[in-house]
Motif scaffolding. Structure first.
Motif, short mmCIF file in Angstrom:
data_model
loop_
_atom_site.label_atom_id
_atom_site.label_comp_id
_atom_site.label_asym_id
_atom_site.label_seq_id
_atom_site.Cartn_x
_atom_site.Cartn_y
_atom_site.Cartn_z
N GLN A 42 0.94 -1.28 -0.38
CA GLN A 42 0.10 -0.37 0.38
C GLN A 42 0.61 1.26 0.42
N GLY A 43 1.60 1.21 -1.37
CA GLY A 43 2.32 2.73 -0.99
C GLY A 43 2.95 2.58 0.22
N TRP A 44 3.92 2.15 0.50
CA TRP A 44 4.99 1.62 1.84
C TRP A 44 3.57 3.29 3.57
N ALA A 45 2.70 2.17 3.77
CA ALA A 45 2.03 1.89 4.45
C ALA A 45 1.09 3.67 4.20
N VAL A 46 0.93 3.84 2.29
CA VAL A 46 0.90 5.56 2.50
C VAL A 46 -1.59 5.15 2.39
N GLY A 248 0.45 7.95 5.92
CA GLY A 248 -1.17 7.32 5.57
C GLY A 248 -1.86 8.59 6.12
N LEU A 249 -1.32 10.02 6.30
CA LEU A 249 -1.73 11.62 6.82
C LEU A 249 -2.63 11.52 5.13
N GLY A 250 -2.01 11.32 4.32
CA GLY A 250 -2.53 11.98 3.09
C GLY A 250 -3.16 10.59 2.62
N GLY A 251 -3.12 9.42 2.99
CA GLY A 251 -4.23 8.47 2.57
C GLY A 251 -3.48 7.97 0.26
N ALA A 284 -7.89 18.85 2.44
CA ALA A 284 -8.90 18.17 2.45
C ALA A 284 -9.81 16.85 2.68
N VAL A 285 -8.18 16.29 1.59
CA VAL A 285 -8.50 15.00 1.63
C VAL A 285 -7.78 14.34 3.77
N GLY A 286 -6.76 15.33 3.96
CA GLY A 286 -6.23 14.66 5.23
C GLY A 286 -7.45 14.73 6.12
#
Ligand SMILES: *Cc1c(COP(=O)(O)O)cnc(C)c1O
Length: 390
Positions: A42-46, A248-251, A284-286
């Motif tokens: 997952q994108g290195w825990a992203v 993960g903050l930006g998913g 907004a995504v965050g």
């Protein structure tokens, strides 16, 4: 130039498998031939909510029609909202938004040095740990403890003192009048998922408070629910003075944050900034990510699935005579007795499973936080076949 070979116009910075991904759905990545891969990287825990989660898709499309970017020198409703949300769910009082983890850590180093200049008689040294990973800018590479990086890109930044991880005595011995901060990951991710012991974290907090130096926790990999709590420091019952967030903050979108307690916030106008920082679309995504992660029972579910993954991997490890399974929540490392984790990753890839090997003898698991129990079982059965073949 003719475009025949995959990647011929890209700078080569890593060995990539010869497939081209075109779509993502939850725990699955799909290549242009239509092959489906179960994604435990997952994108290195992203991508903490998986690929293209509805919350993020909705937020991006609505925000893109409203306001994408004002200027880092203006307030936007989205920037303010996310800053408040982070301050509400964490121990920090103020945040500075950045676009990558390295940039947030670079900001943490600058903030600590500024604070040292004002309050610690010019102290600037930061104690960091061996095998730490803090990013790829020159300063954050210098703060990192990757042995392979030592000879690279010299001269790097000075002012970093390395001590062994989980060794409180070594930190005590390294402290001196030039020390302004101690910087740590609560779980060293790139080093192979090596958790700091609770005693170590509690000891470091006590020592830093007693000696008046700052504690910086790099939670770029461990924060935002990854370990089954909003932030990994909660497991140890401590609070850092400076906290960095990213991944993960930006998913899945580039968003990071440098947070600090009020007493540390000492940047003067003009000393810190960045063109894209706090961009309305990304903040907004965050906000959407934090709403999803902080909703009731989400983190309990992460902890439950983390325990399941850990237990099932431990069973498999016992059965196969392999090594320790460690980590917290959905950041798990498995130590193999044989040094062929890279081979296992390749065999898993051929069978449609994406895994990561941060070390020759370690596999790392960092699925979406909303991964299903079925997907965990499916991963385990592909993994077992890949192990048998390796
Ligand atoms: C990924 C990571 C970083 C660097 O973040 P980038 O967004 O790649 O710059 C820093 N620290 C830790 C602990 C990380 O896992």
């Amino acid at each position: 130039m003719a475009k025949g070979v995959i990647g011929q116009s890209l700078m080569k910075i890593t060995e990539r498998p010869p497939v081209v991904f075109v779509r993502g759905e939850g725990s699955w990545l799909i290549d242009r031939e239509g092959n489906r891969f179960l994604d435990f990287v997952q994108g290195w825990a992203v991508n903490c909510l998986g690929h293209c989660p509805p919350e993020i898709v909705r937020t991006i499309s609505a925000q893109a029609q409203t306001l994408i970017n004002a200027s880092p020198a203006f307030y936007t409703d989205r920037m303010l909202e996310l800053a408040d949300k982070i301050a509400d769910c964490s121990c920090i009082d103020r945040v500075f938004f950045a676009n990558s983890g390295a940039e947030a850590n670079e900001g943490a180093i600058k903030l600590a040095r500024k604070w040292g200049a004002l309050h610690r008689d010019g102290a600037f040294e930061i104690i960091t740990t061996e095998n730490a990973f803090h990013g790829r800018t020159l300063a954050t590479m210098s703060a990192s403890g990757k042995p392979q990086w030592e000879p690279l890109f010299e001269p790097k930044g000075s002012g970093f003192v390395k001590v062994p991880f989980n060794d409180l005595g070594a930190i005590e011995r390294a402290l001196n009048s030039r020390t302004v901060a101690i910087m740590l990951e609560p779980i060293q991710g790139e080093a192979g998922v090596v958790p700091a012991s609770r005693d170590f974290l509690v000891g470091v907090r006590e020592l830093s408070r007693r000696t008046g130096v700052l504690l910086i926790l790099d939670e770029i990999q461990t924060g935002i629910g990854r370990t089954g709590k909003a932030f990994a420091y909660e497991h140890a019952g401590i609070e850092p003075d400076i906290l960095t967030l990213g991944k993960g903050l930006g998913g899945g979108v580039p968003l990071a944050a440098l947070g600090a307690k009020e007493f540390v916030c000492c940047f003067a106008p003009g000393e810190q900034g960045g063109t894209f920082n706090g961009n309305a679309l990304l903040t907004a995504v965050g906000s959407a990510v934090l709403d999803a992660v902080m909703r009731p029972s989400f983190l309990e579910e992460v902890a439950r699935k983390g325990d399941l993954l850990k237990n099932r991997l431990s069973d498999l490890s016992t059965r196969l005579g392999e090594g320790e399974v460690r980590g917290e929540g959905l950041l798990i490392g498995w130590v193999l007795t044989r040094a062929d984790a890279g081979r296992v990753v390749q065999n898993a890839f051929k069978r449609g499973l994406l895994l990561n090997a941060p070390r020759q003898n370690i596999l790392r698991f960092m699925p979406a936080l909303n991964v299903s129990v079925d997907e965990i079982e499916k991963m385990l059965s592909i993994l077992e076949a890949a192990m048998a073949e390796s």
